[in-house]
Motif scaffolding. Sequence first.
Motif, PDB file in Angstrom:
ATOM      1  N   ALA A 114     -10.033  -4.170  -2.022  1.00  0.00           N
ATOM      2  CA  ALA A 114      -9.132  -5.147  -2.576  1.00  0.00           C
ATOM      3  C   ALA A 114      -7.979  -4.330  -2.669  1.00  0.00           C
ATOM      4  CB  ALA A 114      -9.782  -5.255  -3.716  1.00  0.00           C
ATOM      5  N   GLU A 115      -7.902  -2.834  -2.590  1.00  0.00           N
ATOM      6  CA  GLU A 115      -6.481  -2.705  -2.820  1.00  0.00           C
ATOM      7  C   GLU A 115      -5.449  -2.218  -0.952  1.00  0.00           C
ATOM      8  OE1 GLU A 115      -6.473   0.671  -5.303  1.00  0.00           O
ATOM      9  OE2 GLU A 115      -7.517  -0.480  -6.511  1.00  0.00           O
ATOM     10  N   LEU A 116      -6.836  -1.640  -0.711  1.00  0.00           N
ATOM     11  CA  LEU A 116      -6.203  -1.096   1.146  1.00  0.00           C
ATOM     12  C   LEU A 116      -6.475  -2.129   2.304  1.00  0.00           C
ATOM     13  CD1 LEU A 116      -7.561   2.144   1.172  1.00  0.00           C
ATOM     14  CD2 LEU A 116      -6.480   1.825   0.464  1.00  0.00           C
ATOM     15  N   GLY A 117      -6.814  -3.777   1.612  1.00  0.00           N
ATOM     16  CA  GLY A 117      -7.021  -4.670   2.109  1.00  0.00           C
ATOM     17  C   GLY A 117      -8.514  -4.348   3.561  1.00  0.00           C
ATOM     18  N   LEU A 118      -8.777  -3.651   3.268  1.00  0.00           N
ATOM     19  CA  LEU A 118      -9.959  -3.511   4.517  1.00  0.00           C
ATOM     20  C   LEU A 118     -11.232  -4.767   4.735  1.00  0.00           C
ATOM     21  CD1 LEU A 118      -9.911   0.456   4.271  1.00  0.00           C
ATOM     22  CD2 LEU A 118      -8.892  -0.816   6.193  1.00  0.00           C
TER      23      LEU A 118
END
Length: 342
Positions: A114-118
């Motif tokens: 959710a935060e790093l977009g992986l």
Amino acid sequence: MKLVKFGLGAAAMALIATGANAQGGPTLNTVKERGTLLCTGHDGSYLGFAEVDDKGAWTGLDIDLCRAVATAILGDPAKATVIPISWAQRWPALQSGEVDLVVKASGATLSRDAELGLQFSLSYYLGTTKIMAHKSLGLSSLADADGGTICIPAGTTQQQQIASYTQKLGITLEPVIIEKTEELEQAYFSGRCDLYTQWGPVLAIARAAKGNVDEHDILPDVLALEPEVIVMRSGDDNWIDIANWTLSALWFAEQEGIDSENVDEIKADPPSPEIAKFLGVNPGMGTPLGLSDDWAYNVIKQMGNYAEIFDRNLGEGSPYKMDREMTALWKDGGVLYPYLID
């Protein structure tokens, strides 16, 4: 379409091939144009998963999975390029395009999603985070180690896991944070740290490699259960599909008794339409993904099925003699299973 990102317990989903997928997504097209697949390696040895010998050759489970994906796309495992990257730099390297895949004993986590977009593949290995202690300390569990020192790999989920677990126990440990695995193990085995927290398989391998198994206890505490996944940039569903179907092909071949030694014989006389499609005798296995229809045959012929890959890197064919445990096929009491081929 965005596949389920969490590992081995996720229900297998039918993958819907679109016209765009048939042409290949942007990452696939970049890899084809470049002629090589760029994968992360370790900045040192991570025994059984990524090792470099004295001639600079890479081996290990993670390395072979990278080579399997390269074979699926480019037909040749030698077209995988392994780039040594530290734990902390693996995400910036992926996000910047320096690598196409992170296959580096990496867990699926909320923040990475959710935060790093992986995005994540299905899990290819399920392991627990454990703690090793010098036997001379006489510890029966981590609760007995209040005030001790603990070696922790920098830039990994183990840092948060040990912080949460010690808080729950109400004890305090002095962390010794070190980036490189070799230096971390040297710090522990030299006595600089009382304890060493790591992914369980790594602890077992490190203890065995030292040859003094009886001098070190792996404590019964389980800090976390972590599914190891292939990690990719978000926004390219075709690329996620290729990673997942490569893993599934390794598991399907093992399930059906297809290996690098008998795959030509089975391809010459497939026992079922499903296997005929899988090996490229009948069409349909590759076009929806932007690959050749014989990509799975190429992978099994050159890399072997999952059991062969595991055995030579971690199992009976390796120095480590590890059991599959949970990372076995469903029919053998484990949690791995392939997608259906229809």
